[in-house]
Design a protein around this motif. Structure first.
Motif, short mmCIF file in Angstrom:
data_model
loop_
_atom_site.label_atom_id
_atom_site.label_comp_id
_atom_site.label_asym_id
_atom_site.label_seq_id
_atom_site.Cartn_x
_atom_site.Cartn_y
_atom_site.Cartn_z
N ILE A 170 -15.25 9.05 12.96
CA ILE A 170 -14.42 9.34 14.13
C ILE A 170 -14.58 8.25 15.18
N THR A 171 -15.82 7.96 15.53
CA THR A 171 -16.08 6.97 16.59
C THR A 171 -15.55 5.60 16.20
N GLY A 172 -15.88 5.14 15.00
CA GLY A 172 -15.49 3.80 14.60
C GLY A 172 -14.00 3.63 14.41
N SER A 173 -13.36 4.64 13.82
CA SER A 173 -11.93 4.49 13.56
C SER A 173 -11.10 4.56 14.84
N ILE A 174 -11.52 5.38 15.82
CA ILE A 174 -10.77 5.45 17.08
C ILE A 174 -11.03 4.21 17.93
N LEU A 175 -12.30 3.84 18.09
CA LEU A 175 -12.61 2.67 18.90
C LEU A 175 -12.10 1.37 18.27
N GLY A 176 -11.91 1.38 16.94
CA GLY A 176 -11.37 0.21 16.27
C GLY A 176 -9.87 0.09 16.37
N MET A 177 -9.19 1.14 16.90
CA MET A 177 -7.74 1.12 17.05
C MET A 177 -7.32 0.38 18.32
N GLU A 201 -15.59 -4.18 24.64
CA GLU A 201 -15.10 -4.60 23.34
C GLU A 201 -16.23 -4.77 22.33
N SER A 202 -17.41 -5.16 22.81
CA SER A 202 -18.55 -5.30 21.90
C SER A 202 -18.94 -3.96 21.28
N ILE A 203 -18.83 -2.88 22.06
CA ILE A 203 -19.12 -1.55 21.54
C ILE A 203 -18.04 -1.11 20.56
N ASN A 204 -16.78 -1.40 20.90
CA ASN A 204 -15.69 -1.07 19.97
C ASN A 204 -15.91 -1.72 18.62
N ASP A 205 -16.25 -3.00 18.65
CA ASP A 205 -16.44 -3.74 17.42
C ASP A 205 -17.66 -3.22 16.64
N LEU A 236 -24.61 -3.07 13.70
CA LEU A 236 -24.82 -1.81 13.01
C LEU A 236 -25.69 -0.86 13.84
N GLY A 237 -26.73 -1.41 14.44
CA GLY A 237 -27.58 -0.58 15.29
C GLY A 237 -26.84 -0.04 16.50
N ILE A 238 -26.05 -0.89 17.13
CA ILE A 238 -25.27 -0.47 18.29
C ILE A 238 -24.26 0.59 17.88
N GLY A 239 -23.57 0.36 16.75
CA GLY A 239 -22.58 1.32 16.28
C GLY A 239 -23.19 2.66 15.96
N LEU A 240 -24.38 2.66 15.38
CA LEU A 240 -25.08 3.91 15.08
C LEU A 240 -25.37 4.69 16.35
N VAL A 241 -25.90 4.01 17.37
CA VAL A 241 -26.20 4.68 18.64
C VAL A 241 -24.92 5.21 19.29
N ALA A 242 -23.84 4.42 19.23
CA ALA A 242 -22.58 4.87 19.83
C ALA A 242 -22.06 6.13 19.13
N ALA A 249 -18.98 -0.17 16.74
CA ALA A 249 -18.67 1.14 16.19
C ALA A 249 -17.80 1.01 14.95
N SER A 250 -16.85 0.08 14.98
CA SER A 250 -15.99 -0.16 13.82
C SER A 250 -16.80 -0.68 12.64
N GLN A 251 -17.76 -1.57 12.91
CA GLN A 251 -18.60 -2.09 11.82
C GLN A 251 -19.47 -0.99 11.22
N TRP A 252 -20.03 -0.13 12.05
CA TRP A 252 -20.85 0.97 11.55
C TRP A 252 -20.02 1.92 10.69
N PHE A 253 -18.81 2.21 11.14
CA PHE A 253 -17.86 3.05 10.39
C PHE A 253 -17.62 2.45 9.01
N ARG A 254 -17.38 1.15 8.93
CA ARG A 254 -17.11 0.52 7.65
C ARG A 254 -18.34 0.55 6.75
N PHE A 255 -19.51 0.33 7.33
CA PHE A 255 -20.75 0.37 6.56
C PHE A 255 -20.98 1.75 5.95
N VAL A 256 -20.83 2.79 6.75
CA VAL A 256 -21.05 4.16 6.29
C VAL A 256 -20.05 4.52 5.20
#
Length: 437
Positions: free
Chosen positions: A126-133, A309-313, A265-271, A315-322
């Protein structure tokens, strides 16, 4: 977004490729076999650790193995969801026939339920796909989504009544006993509270209604996954009907996918975890499901440009990894913990099966038809506003989107499951007295 980017499926194998040259989970086949042997030895010697370590190893190895097989079986691969449906129903079959030791199955179920692995996965998506839009895209799509959602419910009820009438099944029972639990947002957010509403309105205990509602829900989930795979095949045959994971023409976020980096990845996980917990906090004060509140919160912050934007990116990377590494594992866990194959088999009679199929097909048809009228690709609209209303909530969303190879649609799937499920509970409290008093 290219559907292969987030699909758990590996590339489709060709008959002339040597088996030993194949890879499972990006491991050469001999190395993957060694990992399987280690797991099997631990199970046989009763030394497999309980909790996350043992459960996740079992889920990843067996899920990837079943997914590998499903993505190479011609009919299953092309029309029925491939590895996704094999991982889920293969796991359910292993439990049903006793092929998976009870202690291992219990540990996987505990990790899925008490360990929160499903929530962990969905929070990332949810977080990665929305913030990546793109924010403008998010507003454009979200403002049109309600109409296909409502029409999926309407067409599901109409199809149920029509098929029920042809088979001698009363329209009231077709809607109240079959259509509404299927469209109700899953077990915890749908069938359970719906049984309590029925208890208050109709007089029998809630346990009585649960026994009636659950088979419809389980069988409807099966059909939703199968139809998702068929829609993916339809999109391959008729490309004009699909955006390959994008809801509308001109909506494409695939160019934002850069290389995955360890700090991100660490930032995306926390987000992801922070937004999930924020949804839980809001759920204490707002009478909506925390998933729904999480979606609203992430979307509001995104469209307001309040997230760096760094958080958006990240979160998107973490989404793709998961999504790349744990989708088959999650589907295997869903098959063990949430899919009772016995209930599905017990519900099988020709009349019952045909009406359940009509409900799910009606939901997909209504959402796809009206979705096209409001500017969506019909296949993406049918999957999200239709099939994700007709599955078993969060677990069903993962299975349906995996079968359709469109994991990037998770935010819209969750809107259907959570907000749409709440809508069905409201409708049931109005419709049931009209039909049965």
């Amino acid at each position: 977004m290219n559907r292969t980017t987030l699909s758990p499926a590996v590339s489709e194998g060709t008959p002339n490729v040597s088996l030993l040259s194949q890879r499972i989970f990006n491991l050469p086949l001999p190395l993957f076999a060694i990992a399987l042997l280690v797991m099997a030895a631990a199970i046989v010697t009763d030394t497999l650790p309980t909790g996350m370590i043992g459960a996740l190893l079992v889920m990843m190895l067996l899920g990837e193995l079943l997914g590998f097989a499903g993505d190479r079986l011609p009919i299953i691969r092309t029309y029925l969801g491939g590895g996704a449906i094999m991982a889920l129903f293969g796991a359910a079959s292993m439990v049903y026939f006793g092929w998976l030791p009870a202690a291992v199955a219990d540990d996987v179920a505990s990790f899925m339920k008490g360990g929160g692995f499903l929530d962990f996965y969905i929070a990332a998506l949810i977080t990665g796909s929305i913030l990546g839009m793109d924010a403008k895209v998010l507003v454009k799509v979200g403002s049109r989504y309600a109409l296909p959602l409502l029409c999926s419910v309407l067409f599901a009820a109409l199809f149920a009544m029509a098929v029920g009438a042809l088979l001698g099944f009363s329209p009231q029972d077709a809607v109240v006993v079959i259509a509404m639990p299927i469209m109700g947002g899953g077990m915890g957010a749908g069938a359970v509270p719906m049984s309590q509403i029925y208890e208050q309105l109709l007089g029998q205990p809630a346990s009585y209604y649960i026994s009636i509602l659950v088979p419809a829900l389980a069988l409807g989930n099966v059909f939703a996954i199968i139809i998702a795979g068929l829609l993916n095949g339809l999109g391959n045959r008729y490309p004009s009907l699909t955006g390959n994971g994008q809801m509308m023409p001109g909506v494409d976020v695939s160019d934002k996918e850069g290389p995955i980096t360890l700090p991100a990845l660490g930032i995306g996980l926390v987000a992801a975890l922070s937004f999930f917990i924020a949804g839980q906090i809001l759920g204490k004060f707002v009478p909506l499901h925390p998933y729904a509140l999480m979606i609203v919160l992430v979307a509001l912050l995104k469209v307001s440009n309040l997230v760096p934007e760094s958080i958006n990116d990240a979160a998107s990377q973490w989404f793709r990894f998961v999504a790349r590494n744990w989708t088959f594992a999650l589907l295997f866990g869903i098959g063990v913990a949430f899919t009772d194959l016995g209930q599905v088999l017990d519900a099988i009679s020709l009349t019952y099966v045909l009406i359940v199929f009509a409900v799910v097909a009606g939901a997909a048809f209504g959402a796809g038809l009206v979705g096209r009228l409001v500017g969506f690709y019909p296949i993406e609209s049918a999957i999200t506003a239709g099939l994700c209303m007709a599955n078993m909530g969060g677990t069903g969303d993962v299975a349906v989107l995996s079968a359709a190879r469109r994991m990037s649609l998770m935010p819209f799937a969750q809107i259907s499951s959570r907000l749409g499920g709440a809508l069905i509970l409201l409708i049931s409290s109005v419709v049931v007295p009209l039909f049965f008093t």
